[in-house]
Write a protein that holds these residues in place. Structure first.
Motif, short mmCIF file in Angstrom:
data_model
loop_
_atom_site.label_atom_id
_atom_site.label_comp_id
_atom_site.label_asym_id
_atom_site.label_seq_id
_atom_site.Cartn_x
_atom_site.Cartn_y
_atom_site.Cartn_z
N MET A 67 44.46 23.80 50.91
CA MET A 67 43.92 22.80 49.98
C MET A 67 44.47 23.05 48.58
O MET A 67 44.82 22.11 47.86
N ASN A 68 44.56 24.32 48.19
CA ASN A 68 45.15 24.66 46.89
C ASN A 68 46.64 24.33 46.86
O ASN A 68 47.17 23.84 45.86
N VAL A 69 47.33 24.63 47.98
CA VAL A 69 48.76 24.35 48.04
C VAL A 69 49.02 22.84 47.98
O VAL A 69 49.96 22.38 47.32
N ILE A 70 48.19 22.06 48.65
CA ILE A 70 48.34 20.60 48.63
C ILE A 70 48.16 20.07 47.21
O ILE A 70 48.91 19.21 46.74
N THR A 71 47.17 20.60 46.50
CA THR A 71 46.97 20.21 45.11
C THR A 71 48.19 20.55 44.27
O THR A 71 48.65 19.75 43.44
N GLN A 72 48.74 21.73 44.50
CA GLN A 72 49.94 22.15 43.77
C GLN A 72 51.13 21.27 44.12
O GLN A 72 51.95 20.94 43.25
N ALA B 148 34.32 23.73 59.66
CA ALA B 148 34.04 23.38 58.27
C ALA B 148 35.32 23.32 57.44
O ALA B 148 35.51 22.41 56.61
N SER B 149 36.23 24.26 57.68
CA SER B 149 37.50 24.27 56.95
C SER B 149 38.36 23.08 57.33
O SER B 149 39.01 22.47 56.46
N LEU B 150 38.39 22.74 58.61
CA LEU B 150 39.19 21.61 59.06
C LEU B 150 38.69 20.31 58.45
O LEU B 150 39.49 19.47 58.00
N ALA B 151 37.37 20.13 58.43
CA ALA B 151 36.80 18.93 57.83
C ALA B 151 37.15 18.84 56.34
O ALA B 151 37.51 17.77 55.83
N ALA B 152 37.06 19.97 55.65
CA ALA B 152 37.38 20.00 54.21
C ALA B 152 38.85 19.67 53.98
O ALA B 152 39.19 18.95 53.02
N LEU B 153 39.74 20.17 54.83
CA LEU B 153 41.17 19.90 54.67
C LEU B 153 41.50 18.43 54.85
O LEU B 153 42.24 17.84 54.05
N VAL B 154 40.95 17.82 55.90
CA VAL B 154 41.21 16.40 56.16
C VAL B 154 40.72 15.55 54.99
O VAL B 154 41.42 14.65 54.50
N ILE B 155 39.52 15.85 54.52
CA ILE B 155 38.96 15.12 53.39
C ILE B 155 39.82 15.33 52.14
O ILE B 155 40.06 14.40 51.37
N HIS B 156 40.31 16.55 51.97
CA HIS B 156 41.10 16.86 50.77
C HIS B 156 42.41 16.08 50.74
O HIS B 156 42.80 15.55 49.68
N LEU C 284 40.06 18.64 44.66
CA LEU C 284 39.88 20.02 45.09
C LEU C 284 38.43 20.46 44.92
O LEU C 284 37.90 21.19 45.78
N ASP C 285 37.79 20.02 43.84
CA ASP C 285 36.36 20.32 43.65
C ASP C 285 35.54 19.80 44.83
O ASP C 285 34.73 20.53 45.42
N ILE C 286 35.75 18.55 45.16
CA ILE C 286 34.97 17.92 46.23
C ILE C 286 35.21 18.63 47.57
O ILE C 286 34.27 18.89 48.33
N SER C 287 36.44 18.95 47.85
CA SER C 287 36.79 19.56 49.14
C SER C 287 36.15 20.93 49.31
O SER C 287 35.68 21.28 50.40
N TRP C 288 36.11 21.73 48.24
CA TRP C 288 35.49 23.05 48.34
C TRP C 288 33.98 22.93 48.58
O TRP C 288 33.40 23.72 49.32
N TRP C 289 33.35 21.92 47.98
CA TRP C 289 31.92 21.75 48.22
C TRP C 289 31.64 21.23 49.62
O TRP C 289 30.59 21.52 50.20
N VAL C 290 32.55 20.46 50.19
CA VAL C 290 32.42 20.06 51.60
C VAL C 290 32.41 21.30 52.49
O VAL C 290 31.61 21.41 53.43
N LEU C 291 33.31 22.24 52.21
CA LEU C 291 33.38 23.49 52.97
C LEU C 291 32.07 24.26 52.86
O LEU C 291 31.54 24.77 53.86
N VAL C 292 31.54 24.37 51.65
CA VAL C 292 30.30 25.12 51.43
C VAL C 292 29.13 24.47 52.16
O VAL C 292 28.36 25.15 52.86
N LEU C 293 28.99 23.17 52.02
CA LEU C 293 27.86 22.48 52.64
C LEU C 293 27.93 22.52 54.16
O LEU C 293 26.89 22.56 54.83
N GLY C 294 29.14 22.54 54.71
CA GLY C 294 29.28 22.66 56.15
C GLY C 294 28.75 23.99 56.66
O GLY C 294 27.98 24.04 57.64
N MET C 295 29.13 25.09 56.02
CA MET C 295 28.65 26.41 56.43
C MET C 295 27.16 26.58 56.17
O MET C 295 26.44 27.17 56.98
#
Length: 498
Positions: free
Chosen positions: A66-71, A201-209, A231-242
């Motif tokens: 997700m960070n690499v995609i943002t970069q 949770a990580s896969l869902a966050a990546l697709v959304i990101h 990137l902010d939104i995607s990290w919170w998706v990961l947190v809420l999933g776990m």
């Protein structure tokens, strides 16, 4: 001496909690320290190790991606945008994430040993304590985001890069607070082998990101700011999933609900967390300082871009040894908590060997594809040429980093964080950085000199010292210390939330 110091930190935490009924059952079964032929023992340990490593690699690679995609989105907007995102995300966010990640690693010692001893309910209490401590730290670390621009200018970054990096740092504040929940949650789940949820949770966050990054950057025309918001939104998706999995029935034995016991022993917990935080953040910050140091060289924008690409690739591959770091910490802590010193030592050996083999493979790939790897991040011919020039240093870094994190995982699982923090401080900042400065500036070798000095003077020396420590430890005594601490559990204070 080192074990005694670590035990002094851990013991007060354990004394304030109680044992769960011995009738509780879980799928973790301590390994035998001996018995059977070597191949069967390696196979048995490998299955346990990869039960954690496999999902951890996937979840960490996805999270880092997700960070690499943002970069990558920023890189195709322009060279200044790429350098700014790299500085804001890799340096500002990375500095703070490194400290929070390190503090959360205290859970790998405490939760891992408690789980090995079948004191399951303690995991919930420990995680909530970590949430409290890390949330407070997030507020204390906010000035790094608020004053990023003047700090970066003071450190010698170009004005246009420093200005845009400072703006992006403010947009990354929501992601900063997600770390206070995400880091403890991940260790809580890993310590009890609940690794499948990390994958989903990580896969869902990546697709959304990927989707929202494209929408914000191109459809809403928000540019590099849109990439930061995504990137902010995607990290919170990961947190809420776990978090959802943990709270709503995914961990029936280890999640016992919110408890006032989480507020007990916070000072002792903070001491152990701080020791773990210093240990790991000194490692995490090391190569981020390398990027800052290049800002003072000639043609700084190209140098920062090229080095950011190399560090991006290194960080991507680093998710594999970091997964071994987590798995080794869990396996060592579980076995020590169960009183199996020989099994803990054997788990460490298997992890180091397997991670090193993988590191050799990736080292070879970098050398083979040295003139092509930069195209993922940039279309600039200057950046591509610079990355090609640095490829041999990148390959060496990847090789060393396939061993060092695993040895750090052994230290975390055993509770040696405070002692190893001194090793890291000496190797990285007393030897490594001065060596890089001498080679890079005084001998005029530029980025190659700085990077080479930091690898040989810091990482290689630190890896050797940790290897010597691991080989010469008395593992039976380590197991006795862990078991003794856990057996000292007493009845807790009344739970006001029950």
């Amino acid at each position: 001496m080192e074990s005694a110091k670590s035990n002094e930190l851990i013991q007060p935490l354990l004394v304030q909690d109680s044992a769960l009924s011995t009738n509780s059952r879980e799928k973790y079964i301590p390994a035998e320290g001996s018995g059977g032929d070597l191949s069967s023992r390696v196979w048995t340990e490998s299955k346990k190790l990869w039960h954690i490593v496999g999902p951890s690699i996937f979840s960490r690679v996805v999270s880092y991606s997700m960070n690499v995609i943002t970069q990558a989105f920023a890189g195709h907007l322009g060279e200044v945008e790429l350098a700014s995102v790299s500085i804001a995300n890799t340096v500002i966010v990375g500095f703070n994430f490194g400290f929070l990640l390190g503090m959360a690693s205290a859970l790998e010692t405490l939760c891992g040993q408690a789980f090995g001893a079948k004191r399951y309910h303690l995991l919930s209490t420990y995680m909530q304590r970590s949430w409290i401590v890390l949330s407070i730290c997030c507020f204390m670390l906010l000035p790094f985001y608020l004053y990023a621009t003047p700090v970066l200018k003071l450190l010698g970054q170009p004005d246009e890069v420093a200005e845009l990096s400072g703006q992006l740092a403010l947009w990354f504040v929501p992601m900063h607070f997600s770390f206070a929940l995400q880091c403890p949650l991940q260790r809580f789940l890993q310590s009890q082998l609940k690794t499948g949820v990390l994958v989903w949770a990580s896969l869902a966050a990546l697709v959304i990101h990927v989707i929202i990054s494209w929408v914000f950057v191109y459809q809403f025309d928000m540019g590099v700011i849109g990439a930061a918001v995504a990137l902010d939104i995607s990290w919170w998706v990961l947190v809420l999933g776990m978090l959802g999995y943990t709270v709503w029935g995914g961990c029936p034995q280890t999640w016992t609900g919110f408890s006032m016991q989480a507020f007990c022993g916070l000072w002792e917990f903070t001491r152990l967390s701080a020791a773990a935080g210093v240990m790991l953040c000194l490692e995490n910050w090391y190569y981020r300082i390398l990027i800052l140091m290049t800002g003072n060289l000639k043609n700084a924008t190209i140098a920062v871009d090229a080095l950011s690409v190399c560090m991006g690739i290194n960080g991507w591959e680093m998710m594999i040894p970091l997964a071994f770091f987590a798995a080794t910490g869990v396996r060592v802590a579980n076995e020590l908590g169960a009183g199996n010193g020989k099994a803990a030592k054997f788990a460490a050996k298997v992890a180091v060997i397997q991670s090193t083999v993988i590191g050799i493979i990736f080292c070879g790939l970098i050398l083979l594809l040295h003139n092509q790897i930069a195209y993922i991040f940039s279309s600039s011919s200057q950046v591509i040429a610079a990355v090609n020039k640095f490829s041999y240093l990148l390959a060496l870094t990847i090789l060393l980093n396939s061993v060092q994190p695993v040895l750090s995982g052994v230290a975390v699982g055993s509770g040696w964080q405070a002692w190893v923090a001194y090793v890291n401080l000496t190797c990285y900042y007393v030897v490594g950085i001065p060596a890089g400065i001498v080679l890079g500036w005084f001998l005029d070798l530029g980025v190659e000199g700085i990077w080479g000095g930091m690898i040989v003077g810091g990482t290689a020396v630190q890896t050797g010292i940790l290897a010597i420590i691991t080989i010469h430890r008395d593992w039976e005594k380590e197991a006795e210390n862990a078991s003794r601490n856990i057996q000292k559990l007493s009845c807790p204070i009344p739970d006001l939330l029950s």
